[in-house]
Structures are given as C-alpha cells and as structure tokens.
Design a protein around this motif. Structure first.
Motif, PDB file in Angstrom:
ATOM      1  N   VAL A  19      32.472  54.077  46.618  1.00 50.37           N
ATOM      2  CA  VAL A  19      33.201  52.822  46.405  1.00 50.37           C
ATOM      3  C   VAL A  19      33.917  52.844  45.055  1.00 50.37           C
ATOM      4  N   LYS A  20      35.243  52.684  45.109  1.00 51.22           N
ATOM      5  CA  LYS A  20      36.068  52.698  43.905  1.00 51.22           C
ATOM      6  C   LYS A  20      36.298  51.294  43.346  1.00 51.22           C
ATOM      7  N   HIS A  21      36.190  50.304  44.215  1.00 53.43           N
ATOM      8  CA  HIS A  21      36.533  48.936  43.791  1.00 53.43           C
ATOM      9  C   HIS A  21      35.780  47.937  44.661  1.00 53.43           C
ATOM     10  N   PHE A  22      35.206  46.922  44.023  1.00 56.93           N
ATOM     11  CA  PHE A  22      34.451  45.876  44.723  1.00 56.93           C
ATOM     12  C   PHE A  22      35.070  44.529  44.365  1.00 56.93           C
ATOM     13  N   LEU A  23      35.691  43.901  45.351  1.00 55.28           N
ATOM     14  CA  LEU A  23      36.269  42.567  45.200  1.00 55.28           C
ATOM     15  C   LEU A  23      35.244  41.552  45.668  1.00 55.28           C
ATOM     16  N   PHE A  24      34.908  40.617  44.788  1.00 52.97           N
ATOM     17  CA  PHE A  24      33.850  39.641  45.077  1.00 52.97           C
ATOM     18  C   PHE A  24      34.446  38.252  45.183  1.00 52.97           C
ATOM     19  N   TYR A  25      34.235  37.628  46.329  1.00 53.68           N
ATOM     20  CA  TYR A  25      34.685  36.255  46.547  1.00 53.68           C
ATOM     21  C   TYR A  25      33.752  35.307  45.808  1.00 53.68           C
ATOM     22  N   SER A  26      34.334  34.433  44.989  1.00 50.02           N
ATOM     23  CA  SER A  26      33.528  33.518  44.193  1.00 50.02           C
ATOM     24  C   SER A  26      34.185  32.143  44.180  1.00 50.02           C
ATOM     25  N   VAL A  27      33.757  31.291  43.279  1.00 50.06           N
ATOM     26  CA  VAL A  27      34.260  29.917  43.240  1.00 50.06           C
ATOM     27  C   VAL A  27      34.781  29.566  41.852  1.00 50.06           C
ATOM     28  N   PHE A  28      35.777  28.711  41.838  1.00 53.30           N
ATOM     29  CA  PHE A  28      36.380  28.214  40.605  1.00 53.30           C
ATOM     30  C   PHE A  28      35.298  27.587  39.724  1.00 53.30           C
ATOM     31  N   GLY A  29      35.254  27.991  38.465  1.00 54.02           N
ATOM     32  CA  GLY A  29      34.277  27.445  37.533  1.00 54.02           C
ATOM     33  C   GLY A  29      32.920  28.112  37.565  1.00 54.02           C
ATOM     34  N   ALA A  30      32.781  29.207  38.315  1.00 55.15           N
ATOM     35  CA  ALA A  30      31.481  29.882  38.422  1.00 55.15           C
ATOM     36  C   ALA A  30      30.946  30.288  37.057  1.00 55.15           C
ATOM     37  N   TYR A  44      30.811  28.816  34.385  1.00 51.48           N
ATOM     38  CA  TYR A  44      30.101  27.761  33.648  1.00 51.48           C
ATOM     39  C   TYR A  44      28.687  27.531  34.169  1.00 51.48           C
ATOM     40  N   GLU A  45      28.413  27.954  35.405  1.00 53.77           N
ATOM     41  CA  GLU A  45      27.081  27.825  36.007  1.00 53.77           C
ATOM     42  C   GLU A  45      26.547  26.394  35.923  1.00 53.77           C
ATOM     43  N   SER A  46      27.455  25.420  36.062  1.00 51.01           N
ATOM     44  CA  SER A  46      27.069  24.025  35.846  1.00 51.01           C
ATOM     45  C   SER A  46      26.578  23.331  37.109  1.00 51.01           C
ATOM     46  N   ILE A  47      26.899  23.906  38.283  1.00 43.62           N
ATOM     47  CA  ILE A  47      26.437  23.330  39.543  1.00 43.62           C
ATOM     48  C   ILE A  47      25.834  24.435  40.403  1.00 43.62           C
ATOM     49  N   LEU A  48      25.137  24.048  41.445  1.00 44.87           N
ATOM     50  CA  LEU A  48      24.430  25.009  42.282  1.00 44.87           C
ATOM     51  C   LEU A  48      25.349  26.106  42.807  1.00 44.87           C
ATOM     52  N   PHE A  49      26.488  25.732  43.409  1.00 43.18           N
ATOM     53  CA  PHE A  49      27.370  26.743  43.977  1.00 43.18           C
ATOM     54  C   PHE A  49      27.856  27.705  42.891  1.00 43.18           C
ATOM     55  N   GLY A  50      28.169  27.175  41.722  1.00 44.09           N
ATOM     56  CA  GLY A  50      28.598  28.018  40.614  1.00 44.09           C
ATOM     57  C   GLY A  50      27.521  29.002  40.199  1.00 44.09           C
ATOM     58  N   ARG A  51      26.285  28.528  40.120  1.00 46.48           N
ATOM     59  CA  ARG A  51      25.176  29.416  39.722  1.00 46.48           C
ATOM     60  C   ARG A  51      24.943  30.499  40.766  1.00 46.48           C
ATOM     61  N   GLN A  52      25.038  30.128  42.045  1.00 45.97           N
ATOM     62  CA  GLN A  52      24.832  31.114  43.109  1.00 45.97           C
ATOM     63  C   GLN A  52      25.860  32.244  43.022  1.00 45.97           C
ATOM     64  N   PHE A  53      27.121  31.874  42.907  1.00 44.88           N
ATOM     65  CA  PHE A  53      28.167  32.887  42.887  1.00 44.88           C
ATOM     66  C   PHE A  53      28.194  33.647  41.555  1.00 44.88           C
ATOM     67  N   ARG A  54      27.921  32.957  40.469  1.00 41.05           N
ATOM     68  CA  ARG A  54      27.931  33.643  39.167  1.00 41.05           C
ATOM     69  C   ARG A  54      26.823  34.688  39.101  1.00 41.05           C
ATOM     70  N   ALA A  55      25.705  34.453  39.766  1.00 38.56           N
ATOM     71  CA  ALA A  55      24.638  35.460  39.809  1.00 38.56           C
ATOM     72  C   ALA A  55      25.158  36.740  40.441  1.00 38.56           C
ATOM     73  N   GLY A  56      25.926  36.599  41.515  1.00 39.30           N
ATOM     74  CA  GLY A  56      26.531  37.766  42.148  1.00 39.30           C
ATOM     75  C   GLY A  56      27.548  38.436  41.242  1.00 39.30           C
ATOM     76  N   GLU A  57      28.367  37.629  40.579  1.00 38.05           N
ATOM     77  CA  GLU A  57      29.352  38.175  39.643  1.00 38.05           C
ATOM     78  C   GLU A  57      28.674  39.011  38.557  1.00 38.05           C
ATOM     79  N   LYS A  58      27.622  38.461  37.969  1.00 39.43           N
ATOM     80  CA  LYS A  58      26.946  39.159  36.871  1.00 39.43           C
ATOM     81  C   LYS A  58      26.312  40.458  37.344  1.00 39.43           C
ATOM     82  N   HIS A  59      25.720  40.436  38.528  1.00 38.61           N
ATOM     83  CA  HIS A  59      25.117  41.655  39.059  1.00 38.61           C
ATOM     84  C   HIS A  59      26.191  42.723  39.275  1.00 38.61           C
TER      85      HIS A  59
END
Length: 292
Positions: A103-114, A116-131
């Motif tokens: 795999v040369k490139h991984f595009l990750f679908y996330s949410v606006f404001g992730a 900031y981790e200020s709401i549940l959806f943001g925290r869920q997607f930001r965890a994936g982003e950080k990993h």
C-alpha cells in the motif's frame, strides 16, 4: 498511473458507491477497483452496477478476513461504517494495510472538526486518523460535513410543509455526496496529497430558514422551518431505529451547528473537485420528486 489496485472499504454505502462511480469514469482498464463489502448480497449488487470492478467480502471485526482483500493493493480508501466500533475497525484496516506491504497511499474518510475531538463522532474518526498518522503509511484525511443527501430522511416532513431540523439559529454548509465521491476519486488518481488533511464543506452557509426557503422555491409548496428541542430530536431519532449512541452523537453534532462552531466554508472541496460544488438548490432540483 498503470497497474494500480485501489481497495474501497465501505464500498456499498452512499459515499463508497459515489467514489466507485467516479473512479470507473476515470480509471484506465489497467487499473483495478476492488470493492470490500460485508455480504455476498452487497457484492452482487455492486457487480451488477459496476461490472468492471472486483468485489471481496470482509468483516472488520475479524482482521484475518482482510489479508486476501489487500493482495496487491496499492491504494486504499476507507469509509468507516455507522457503527460504535469505528475506532477499532479503522485500526484493523490500517494495520492490515501495513502488513500487506504494497500500500502506497491510504485515504481515510473522516469528519469536519475531527481534530478538535470535541464530540463523539469527532473522537471516533480522530482515533482512526491518529492511528493512520502513526502507521508509517502515506496518508490523507478527507474530512466532510453534513450531507445534502441526508435530507431524504426529512422528506416526509418537507412534503407536509415542515423542515424539522434542530439547529436553532445556527448555520452550516451542507455537502453533496456525489461531490465527495468525485473528490475522493481525484485524490486517489492524482499525486500531491500525502500527509494532508482536507476539510470539505458545501459551497454556501445556510440557516434552517434558508434551507426551508430553498425547499419552498423548488417544490412550489410552503415549507416552514421548525427547530425541535433536543428531547424531541432524540425521541424522533430513536423512534426511527437509531441506536442510542448514534442518536446522542447526532444531538452533539446538531449543537455544534446550532452554536455556529461549523459555520465555515472551506476552499478545499472546490480546489479538489476542479469545478463549483453542488448547491442545496441544485441538489433539490435534481431530486425534486423525493420532496413533493
């Protein structure tokens, strides 16, 4: 770009299907689009719609099912599902990409404001982003906002003359799913996106009153804007089958909109799309039959 194999995880959903549609238009016959889905039924539906693609059945709760899906894969687009285990699913998919070695490139679908981790959806997607950021893979985050297409879920109320949307006096810039698919396809088929996070919104900030006015003009029938209380919104979501965690998450998102924390228009979407983004009026006119 020849002999690329692009794996779409979450391919059967609206965003996945929109991305495949855009990729099929772009891709040369030497490139392979592989759609990862959860069932043979979903695979058959996608194959019927897009005969040129490959399909593979995976279970993101069982990482061992990912090995075959990643054979020869050079690019990945992951769209995490509407499940409480989003974080673990993202980790499993990212770890499998690392293990594949191709795999040369991984595009990750996330949410606006992730970020900031200020709401549940943001925290869920930001965890994936950080990993993903820590994985050693070349990554891109595609952060999207509330979809215009979500208003199909409000269609019955609109037909009866009411847009019941609990954002009080707040505003947001709703985004079109077909545009997201085309943006994702552009990222997957061009270079220069490594280790970047794109924030993609719709082209115009709209209040609930603005949206109701658009539905009024397009349908030719008066549509009033009503902002229900949080309790009314929660009851409505639960009564239509939303799980408690997801309904609570949506309430948090609505509060972000209500307090104008997402009242932003980002230039990223139009730049990535190479054309003007779809307006809510355009979307409603194209799909008028759903709202009258």
């Amino acid at each position: 770009m020849n002999n690329e194999t692009t794996l779409i995880i979450g391919a059967a959903g609206n965003n996945g299907t929109a991305t495949i549609k855009a990729l099929v238009k772009k891709q040369s016959t030497k490139n392979t689009i592989r759609a990862a889905v959860r069932s043979a039924e979903k695979a058959a539906q996608l194959t019927q719609q897009f005969p040129s693609i490959e399909t593979v059945i995976i279970d993101l709760d069982k990482p061992e099912t990912l090995t075959e899906a990643y054979q020869g894969v050079t690019k990945v687009f992951m769209i995490p599902g509407n499940v409480e285990a989003r974080e673990q699913h993202a980790k499993n998919a990212i770890d499998a990409a690392v293990q594949a070695g191709s795999v040369k490139h991984f595009l990750f679908y996330s949410v606006f404001g992730a970020e900031y981790e200020s709401i549940l959806f943001g925290r869920q997607f930001r965890a994936g982003e950080k990993h993903l950021e820590q994985s050693g893979l070349n990554w891109t985050h595609l952060r999207t906002i509330f979809f215009q297409d979500n208003f199909y879920g409000w269609a019955e109320g609109i037909k009866q003359g009411g847009l019941y949307f609990g954002i009080r006096e707040g505003s947001l810039a709703p985004l079109n799913v077909a545009d997201i698919g085309e943006i994702a396809a552009n990222i997957l088929t061009t270079s220069g996106h490594n280790n970047k996070a794109y924030n993609v919104t719709g082209p115009e900030l709209l209040t609930g009153e603005d949206m109701a006015e658009i539905f009024t003009k397009v349908t030719g029938k008066a549509v009033s804007y009503i902002s229900p209380t949080k309790e009314q919104t929660l009851d409505s979501l639960l009564s239509t089958g939303w799980p408690e965690w997801q309904a609570q998450g949506m309430l948090e998102l609505f509060e972000v909109f209500a307090t104008n924390q997402a009242a932003v228009i980002s230039p990223d979407g139009e730049q990535l799309l190479g054309r003007p983004l779809t307006t809510l009026k355009d979307f409603t006119e194209r799909n008028k039959s759903a709202f009258v």
